[in-house]
Design an enzyme around this catalytic site. Structure first.
Site, PDB file in Angstrom:
ATOM      1  N   LYS A  34     -21.986 -45.221 -19.591  1.00 50.62           N
ATOM      2  CA  LYS A  34     -22.129 -44.032 -18.744  1.00 50.62           C
ATOM      3  C   LYS A  34     -22.464 -42.795 -19.565  1.00 50.62           C
ATOM      4  O   LYS A  34     -21.730 -42.407 -20.469  1.00 50.62           O
ATOM      5  CB  LYS A  34     -20.835 -43.780 -17.959  1.00 50.62           C
ATOM      6  CG  LYS A  34     -20.958 -42.621 -16.963  1.00 50.62           C
ATOM      7  CD  LYS A  34     -19.821 -42.643 -15.981  1.00 50.62           C
ATOM      8  CE  LYS A  34     -18.692 -41.731 -16.346  1.00 50.62           C
ATOM      9  NZ  LYS A  34     -18.975 -40.285 -16.168  1.00 50.62           N
ATOM     10  N   ASP A  60     -24.601 -40.257 -14.863  1.00 48.73           N
ATOM     11  CA  ASP A  60     -23.662 -39.625 -13.929  1.00 48.73           C
ATOM     12  C   ASP A  60     -23.917 -38.126 -13.865  1.00 48.73           C
ATOM     13  O   ASP A  60     -23.188 -37.325 -14.467  1.00 48.73           O
ATOM     14  CB  ASP A  60     -22.233 -39.936 -14.396  1.00 48.73           C
ATOM     15  CG  ASP A  60     -21.187 -39.533 -13.378  1.00 48.73           C
ATOM     16  OD1 ASP A  60     -21.554 -39.296 -12.207  1.00 48.73           O
ATOM     17  OD2 ASP A  60     -20.007 -39.463 -13.757  1.00 48.73           O
ATOM     18  N   LYS A  62     -24.468 -36.537 -10.753  1.00 43.33           N
ATOM     19  CA  LYS A  62     -23.946 -36.082  -9.448  1.00 43.33           C
ATOM     20  C   LYS A  62     -24.855 -35.026  -8.804  1.00 43.33           C
ATOM     21  O   LYS A  62     -24.447 -33.873  -8.560  1.00 43.33           O
ATOM     22  CB  LYS A  62     -22.522 -35.528  -9.593  1.00 43.33           C
ATOM     23  CG  LYS A  62     -21.509 -36.578 -10.059  1.00 43.33           C
ATOM     24  CD  LYS A  62     -20.100 -36.051  -9.993  1.00 43.33           C
ATOM     25  CE  LYS A  62     -19.055 -37.068 -10.434  1.00 43.33           C
ATOM     26  NZ  LYS A  62     -19.061 -37.352 -11.888  1.00 43.33           N
ATOM     27  N   LEU A  63     -26.075 -35.432  -8.479  1.00 43.39           N
ATOM     28  CA  LEU A  63     -27.053 -34.504  -7.896  1.00 43.39           C
ATOM     29  C   LEU A  63     -26.606 -34.052  -6.506  1.00 43.39           C
ATOM     30  O   LEU A  63     -26.108 -34.857  -5.708  1.00 43.39           O
ATOM     31  CB  LEU A  63     -28.422 -35.189  -7.801  1.00 43.39           C
ATOM     32  CG  LEU A  63     -28.999 -35.699  -9.127  1.00 43.39           C
ATOM     33  CD1 LEU A  63     -30.294 -36.495  -8.873  1.00 43.39           C
ATOM     34  CD2 LEU A  63     -29.270 -34.544 -10.081  1.00 43.39           C
ATOM     35  N   ASP A  65     -28.270 -31.098  -3.822  1.00 38.81           N
ATOM     36  CA  ASP A  65     -29.168 -29.975  -3.544  1.00 38.81           C
ATOM     37  C   ASP A  65     -29.930 -30.318  -2.267  1.00 38.81           C
ATOM     38  O   ASP A  65     -29.628 -31.325  -1.615  1.00 38.81           O
ATOM     39  CB  ASP A  65     -30.114 -29.752  -4.751  1.00 38.81           C
ATOM     40  CG  ASP A  65     -30.556 -28.295  -4.888  1.00 38.81           C
ATOM     41  OD1 ASP A  65     -30.949 -27.698  -3.861  1.00 38.81           O
ATOM     42  OD2 ASP A  65     -30.509 -27.761  -6.009  1.00 38.81           O
ATOM     43  N   THR A 121     -12.183 -36.878  -7.067  1.00 38.29           N
ATOM     44  CA  THR A 121     -10.758 -37.247  -7.132  1.00 38.29           C
ATOM     45  C   THR A 121      -9.895 -36.072  -7.593  1.00 38.29           C
ATOM     46  O   THR A 121      -8.674 -36.139  -7.502  1.00 38.29           O
ATOM     47  CB  THR A 121     -10.548 -38.443  -8.074  1.00 38.29           C
ATOM     48  OG1 THR A 121     -11.265 -38.212  -9.278  1.00 38.29           O
ATOM     49  CG2 THR A 121     -11.040 -39.716  -7.442  1.00 38.29           C
ATOM     50  N   ARG A 212     -11.690 -42.796 -22.404  1.00 35.16           N
ATOM     51  CA  ARG A 212     -10.824 -42.516 -23.544  1.00 35.16           C
ATOM     52  C   ARG A 212      -9.995 -43.683 -24.069  1.00 35.16           C
ATOM     53  O   ARG A 212      -9.809 -43.763 -25.299  1.00 35.16           O
ATOM     54  CB  ARG A 212      -9.936 -41.302 -23.217  1.00 35.16           C
ATOM     55  CG  ARG A 212     -10.758 -40.014 -23.226  1.00 35.16           C
ATOM     56  CD  ARG A 212     -10.061 -38.895 -22.501  1.00 35.16           C
ATOM     57  NE  ARG A 212     -10.033 -39.148 -21.059  1.00 35.16           N
ATOM     58  CZ  ARG A 212      -9.499 -38.323 -20.182  1.00 35.16           C
ATOM     59  NH1 ARG A 212      -8.935 -37.200 -20.587  1.00 35.16           N
ATOM     60  NH2 ARG A 212      -9.531 -38.600 -18.894  1.00 35.16           N
TER      61      ARG A 212
HETATM   62  O1  C5P Z   1     -11.695 -41.161 -20.199  1.00 32.79           O
HETATM   63  P1  C5P Z   1     -11.621 -41.647 -18.784  1.00 32.79           P
HETATM   64  O2  C5P Z   1     -11.433 -43.152 -18.681  1.00 32.79           O
HETATM   65  O3  C5P Z   1     -10.633 -40.883 -17.937  1.00 32.79           O
HETATM   66  O4  C5P Z   1     -13.078 -41.339 -18.209  1.00 32.79           O
HETATM   67  C1  C5P Z   1     -13.405 -41.543 -16.865  1.00 32.79           C
HETATM   68  C2  C5P Z   1     -14.833 -41.156 -16.639  1.00 32.79           C
HETATM   69  O5  C5P Z   1     -15.117 -41.259 -15.240  1.00 32.79           O
HETATM   70  C3  C5P Z   1     -15.158 -39.714 -17.028  1.00 32.79           C
HETATM   71  O6  C5P Z   1     -16.512 -39.723 -17.492  1.00 32.79           O
HETATM   72  C4  C5P Z   1     -15.047 -38.958 -15.731  1.00 32.79           C
HETATM   73  O7  C5P Z   1     -15.888 -37.840 -15.700  1.00 32.79           O
HETATM   74  C5  C5P Z   1     -15.519 -39.991 -14.719  1.00 32.79           C
HETATM   75  N1  C5P Z   1     -15.034 -39.792 -13.369  1.00 32.79           N
HETATM   76  C6  C5P Z   1     -13.693 -39.736 -13.069  1.00 32.79           C
HETATM   77  N2  C5P Z   1     -13.303 -39.541 -11.770  1.00 32.79           N
HETATM   78  C7  C5P Z   1     -14.212 -39.410 -10.808  1.00 32.79           C
HETATM   79  C8  C5P Z   1     -15.577 -39.496 -11.122  1.00 32.79           C
HETATM   80  C9  C5P Z   1     -15.953 -39.686 -12.418  1.00 32.79           C
HETATM   81  O8  C5P Z   1     -12.839 -39.863 -13.937  1.00 32.79           O
HETATM   82  N3  C5P Z   1     -13.826 -39.272  -9.570  1.00 32.79           N
END
Ligand code: C5P
Length: 233
Positions: A34, A60, A62-63, A65, A121, A212
Protein backbone atom coordinates in the site's frame (compact mmCIF):
# COMPACT_ATOMS: atom_id res chain seq x y z
CA UNK A 1 -17.16 -21.06 2.30
CA UNK A 2 -13.56 -20.12 3.19
CA UNK A 3 -12.08 -17.23 1.23
CA UNK A 4 -8.41 -16.77 0.69
CA UNK A 5 -7.28 -13.72 2.64
CA UNK A 6 -4.06 -12.00 1.60
CA UNK A 7 -1.64 -9.64 3.32
CA UNK A 8 -1.34 -6.01 2.19
CA UNK A 9 1.56 -4.18 3.82
CA UNK A 10 1.11 -0.43 4.40
CA UNK A 11 4.33 1.38 3.46
CA UNK A 12 3.71 4.54 5.48
CA UNK A 13 7.18 5.99 4.94
CA UNK A 14 8.26 9.61 4.47
CA UNK A 15 10.53 8.71 1.55
CA UNK A 16 10.93 6.13 -1.18
CA UNK A 17 14.23 4.68 0.06
CA UNK A 18 12.61 3.62 3.33
CA UNK A 19 9.49 2.35 1.57
CA UNK A 20 11.54 0.29 -0.89
CA UNK A 21 13.52 -1.35 1.90
CA UNK A 22 10.25 -2.34 3.60
CA UNK A 23 8.80 -3.49 0.26
CA UNK A 24 11.78 -5.74 -0.40
CA UNK A 25 11.52 -7.28 3.07
CA UNK A 26 7.75 -7.82 2.94
CA UNK A 27 7.33 -8.81 -0.71
CA UNK A 28 7.84 -12.58 -0.25
CA UNK A 29 4.87 -12.65 2.17
CA UNK A 30 2.65 -9.88 0.79
CA UNK A 31 0.17 -9.95 -2.07
CA UNK A 32 -0.21 -6.15 -2.13
CA UNK A 33 1.83 -3.15 -1.04
CA UNK A 34 0.00 0.00 0.00
CA UNK A 35 1.23 3.43 -1.09
CA UNK A 36 -0.65 6.02 0.96
CA UNK A 37 -0.99 9.77 0.94
CA UNK A 38 2.25 10.44 2.83
CA UNK A 39 4.52 8.57 0.42
CA UNK A 40 2.56 9.61 -2.67
CA UNK A 41 2.64 13.28 -1.63
CA UNK A 42 6.39 13.09 -1.03
CA UNK A 43 7.45 11.08 -4.06
CA UNK A 44 4.58 11.22 -6.58
CA UNK A 45 4.06 8.68 -9.32
CA UNK A 46 7.60 7.36 -9.05
CA UNK A 47 6.61 5.77 -5.73
CA UNK A 48 3.93 3.70 -7.46
CA UNK A 49 6.21 2.66 -10.33
CA UNK A 50 9.05 1.62 -8.06
CA UNK A 51 6.99 -0.18 -5.41
CA UNK A 52 5.10 -2.02 -8.18
CA UNK A 53 8.37 -3.76 -9.09
CA UNK A 54 8.06 -5.62 -5.78
CA UNK A 55 4.33 -6.40 -5.65
CA UNK A 56 1.05 -5.00 -7.04
CA UNK A 57 0.28 -1.60 -5.53
CA UNK A 58 -2.77 -0.52 -3.59
CA UNK A 59 -2.77 3.26 -4.14
CA UNK A 60 -4.61 4.73 -1.16
CA UNK A 61 -5.32 8.31 -2.24
CA UNK A 62 -9.03 8.36 -1.23
CA UNK A 63 -10.23 10.54 -4.12
CA UNK A 64 -13.25 12.74 -3.35
CA UNK A 65 -14.31 15.49 -5.77
CA UNK A 66 -16.83 16.13 -8.53
CA UNK A 67 -17.18 13.19 -10.95
CA UNK A 68 -15.31 14.90 -13.81
CA UNK A 69 -12.30 15.64 -11.61
CA UNK A 70 -12.18 12.17 -10.04
CA UNK A 71 -12.40 10.61 -13.51
CA UNK A 72 -9.47 12.76 -14.60
CA UNK A 73 -7.44 11.74 -11.57
CA UNK A 74 -8.11 8.03 -12.22
CA UNK A 75 -7.10 8.51 -15.87
CA UNK A 76 -3.87 10.17 -14.74
CA UNK A 77 -3.10 7.50 -12.12
CA UNK A 78 -3.91 4.40 -14.20
CA UNK A 79 -0.71 4.52 -16.34
CA UNK A 80 1.36 4.28 -13.13
CA UNK A 81 -0.01 0.74 -12.89
CA UNK A 82 -1.76 0.56 -9.49
CA UNK A 83 -3.81 -2.59 -8.96
CA UNK A 84 -6.24 -0.72 -6.68
CA UNK A 85 -7.17 2.97 -6.25
CA UNK A 86 -9.28 4.20 -3.33
CA UNK A 87 -12.09 6.75 -3.56
CA UNK A 88 -14.61 8.06 -0.99
CA UNK A 89 -18.09 6.55 -1.38
CA UNK A 90 -19.43 9.79 0.16
CA UNK A 91 -18.68 11.49 -3.17
CA UNK A 92 -21.92 9.93 -4.41
CA UNK A 93 -22.99 7.35 -6.98
CA UNK A 94 -22.14 9.51 -10.00
CA UNK A 95 -18.60 10.02 -8.70
CA UNK A 96 -18.10 6.30 -8.05
CA UNK A 97 -19.44 5.46 -11.51
CA UNK A 98 -17.15 8.05 -13.10
CA UNK A 99 -14.12 6.52 -11.35
CA UNK A 100 -15.05 3.02 -12.50
CA UNK A 101 -15.69 4.20 -16.05
CA UNK A 102 -12.36 6.05 -16.20
CA UNK A 103 -10.54 2.99 -14.86
CA UNK A 104 -12.13 0.78 -17.52
CA UNK A 105 -11.31 3.15 -20.34
CA UNK A 106 -7.76 3.76 -19.16
CA UNK A 107 -6.74 0.30 -18.12
CA UNK A 108 -8.43 -2.28 -20.35
CA UNK A 109 -8.22 -5.81 -18.97
CA UNK A 110 -5.56 -4.86 -16.44
CA UNK A 111 -7.50 -1.83 -15.26
CA UNK A 112 -7.09 -0.56 -11.71
CA UNK A 113 -9.82 -1.83 -9.40
CA UNK A 114 -11.83 0.81 -7.59
CA UNK A 115 -12.07 0.47 -3.84
CA UNK A 116 -14.49 2.69 -1.92
CA UNK A 117 -13.96 3.99 1.60
CA UNK A 118 -17.29 4.34 3.41
CA UNK A 119 -16.94 6.04 6.82
CA UNK A 120 -13.46 6.86 8.09
CA UNK A 121 -12.77 4.75 11.16
CA UNK A 122 -11.58 7.89 12.94
CA UNK A 123 -15.23 9.10 13.02
CA UNK A 124 -17.39 7.85 15.86
CA UNK A 125 -21.14 8.41 16.23
CA UNK A 126 -20.66 11.85 17.81
CA UNK A 127 -18.23 13.05 15.13
CA UNK A 128 -20.55 11.74 12.41
CA UNK A 129 -23.50 13.55 14.00
CA UNK A 130 -21.49 16.78 13.82
CA UNK A 131 -21.29 16.29 10.05
CA UNK A 132 -25.08 15.89 9.89
CA UNK A 133 -25.19 12.09 9.73
CA UNK A 134 -27.58 10.63 12.30
CA UNK A 135 -27.98 6.94 13.07
CA UNK A 136 -24.39 5.96 13.79
CA UNK A 137 -21.49 4.53 11.83
CA UNK A 138 -22.74 1.03 10.98
CA UNK A 139 -25.95 2.27 9.38
CA UNK A 140 -23.98 4.85 7.38
CA UNK A 141 -21.33 2.30 6.38
CA UNK A 142 -24.00 -0.04 5.01
CA UNK A 143 -25.77 2.79 3.17
CA UNK A 144 -22.53 3.93 1.51
CA UNK A 145 -21.39 0.36 0.85
CA UNK A 146 -24.59 -0.40 -1.09
CA UNK A 147 -24.32 2.90 -2.96
CA UNK A 148 -20.67 2.32 -3.92
CA UNK A 149 -21.05 -1.29 -5.03
CA UNK A 150 -24.25 -0.42 -6.90
CA UNK A 151 -22.37 2.32 -8.76
CA UNK A 152 -19.52 0.03 -9.81
CA UNK A 153 -16.96 -0.11 -7.00
CA UNK A 154 -15.04 -3.39 -7.07
CA UNK A 155 -14.67 -3.46 -3.31
CA UNK A 156 -14.73 -1.63 -0.01
CA UNK A 157 -12.31 -0.62 2.71
CA UNK A 158 -13.89 -1.37 6.07
CA UNK A 159 -13.03 -1.75 9.73
CA UNK A 160 -12.83 -5.21 11.33
CA UNK A 161 -16.25 -4.83 12.93
CA UNK A 162 -17.90 -4.06 9.57
CA UNK A 163 -16.76 -7.14 7.64
CA UNK A 164 -19.56 -9.44 8.81
CA UNK A 165 -22.42 -6.90 8.43
CA UNK A 166 -21.21 -5.93 4.93
CA UNK A 167 -20.94 -9.58 3.86
CA UNK A 168 -24.46 -10.19 5.21
CA UNK A 169 -25.86 -7.17 3.37
CA UNK A 170 -23.93 -7.37 0.09
CA UNK A 171 -22.92 -11.01 -0.29
CA UNK A 172 -19.69 -12.47 -1.60
CA UNK A 173 -19.17 -10.12 -4.55
CA UNK A 174 -17.29 -7.05 -3.29
CA UNK A 175 -13.65 -7.36 -2.24
CA UNK A 176 -13.28 -6.35 1.42
CA UNK A 177 -9.99 -4.77 2.51
CA UNK A 178 -9.52 -4.35 6.25
CA UNK A 179 -7.00 -2.14 8.10
CA UNK A 180 -6.68 -2.03 11.89
CA UNK A 181 -5.44 -5.62 11.98
CA UNK A 182 -2.99 -6.69 14.66
CA UNK A 183 -1.40 -10.08 15.35
CA UNK A 184 -2.35 -11.37 18.80
CA UNK A 185 -0.14 -9.74 21.44
CA UNK A 186 1.14 -6.84 19.34
CA UNK A 187 0.61 -3.13 20.11
CA UNK A 188 -2.62 -1.53 18.90
CA UNK A 189 -0.77 1.77 18.19
CA UNK A 190 -3.48 4.36 17.46
CA UNK A 191 -5.99 1.82 16.10
CA UNK A 192 -9.04 1.92 18.37
CA UNK A 193 -10.69 -1.32 17.29
CA UNK A 194 -8.40 -4.10 16.18
CA UNK A 195 -8.84 -7.73 15.19
CA UNK A 196 -6.37 -10.50 14.46
CA UNK A 197 -5.54 -11.70 10.93
CA UNK A 198 -7.13 -15.07 11.69
CA UNK A 199 -10.40 -13.42 12.83
CA UNK A 200 -10.57 -11.33 9.66
CA UNK A 201 -9.89 -14.29 7.38
CA UNK A 202 -12.69 -16.22 9.11
CA UNK A 203 -15.10 -13.27 8.87
CA UNK A 204 -14.72 -13.04 5.09
CA UNK A 205 -12.10 -10.37 4.42
CA UNK A 206 -10.11 -10.61 1.18
CA UNK A 207 -7.16 -8.52 2.32
CA UNK A 208 -5.88 -7.39 5.69
CA UNK A 209 -3.79 -4.19 5.74
CA UNK A 210 -0.96 -4.21 8.26
CA UNK A 211 1.64 -1.48 8.63
CA UNK A 212 3.54 -0.79 11.83
CA UNK A 213 3.56 -4.34 13.26
CA UNK A 214 5.69 -5.16 10.20
CA UNK A 215 7.52 -1.95 9.30
CA UNK A 216 8.53 -1.19 12.90
CA UNK A 217 9.49 -4.75 13.75
CA UNK A 218 13.13 -5.57 14.40
CA UNK A 219 12.84 -8.05 11.53
CA UNK A 220 10.13 -6.86 9.09
CA UNK A 221 10.53 -9.89 6.80
CA UNK A 222 9.93 -12.30 9.68
CA UNK A 223 6.97 -10.26 10.96
CA UNK A 224 5.35 -10.31 7.51
CA UNK A 225 6.03 -14.04 7.18
CA UNK A 226 4.35 -14.75 10.52
CA UNK A 227 1.19 -12.83 9.55
CA UNK A 228 1.00 -14.45 6.13
CA UNK A 229 1.38 -17.82 7.85
CA UNK A 230 -1.47 -17.02 10.25
CA UNK A 231 -3.70 -16.06 7.29
CA UNK A 232 -2.94 -19.28 5.45
CA UNK A 233 -3.50 -21.55 8.49
O1 C5P B 1 0.32 0.78 10.89
P1 C5P B 1 -1.10 0.33 10.71
O2 C5P B 1 -1.23 -1.18 10.60
O3 C5P B 1 -2.05 0.91 11.74
O4 C5P B 1 -1.51 0.92 9.29
C1 C5P B 1 -2.81 0.81 8.79
C2 C5P B 1 -2.88 1.47 7.45
O5 C5P B 1 -4.24 1.46 7.00
C3 C5P B 1 -2.46 2.94 7.45
O6 C5P B 1 -1.85 3.18 6.18
C4 C5P B 1 -3.76 3.69 7.57
O7 C5P B 1 -3.69 4.95 6.96
C5 C5P B 1 -4.71 2.79 6.80
N1 C5P B 1 -6.11 2.92 7.17
C6 C5P B 1 -6.55 2.73 8.45
N2 C5P B 1 -7.88 2.88 8.73
C7 C5P B 1 -8.74 3.20 7.77
C8 C5P B 1 -8.28 3.37 6.45
C9 C5P B 1 -6.95 3.23 6.19
O8 C5P B 1 -5.78 2.42 9.35
N3 C5P B 1 -10.01 3.29 8.04
Amino acid sequence: MARRCGLCVALDAPDLATAEAWAAAAAPSAGLLKVGLELFSAEGGEAVRRIARHRPVFLDVKLHDIPNTVAGAVRALAPLGPAWITIHAAGGAAMVAAARDAAEKAGGAARPRILAVTVLTSLDAAALAETGVAGGPVQQVLRLARLAVGAGADGLVCSPREVAPIRDALGEGPALVVPGVRPAGSAADDQARTATPEEMAAAGADWVVVGRPITRAADPAAAARAIAGALAA
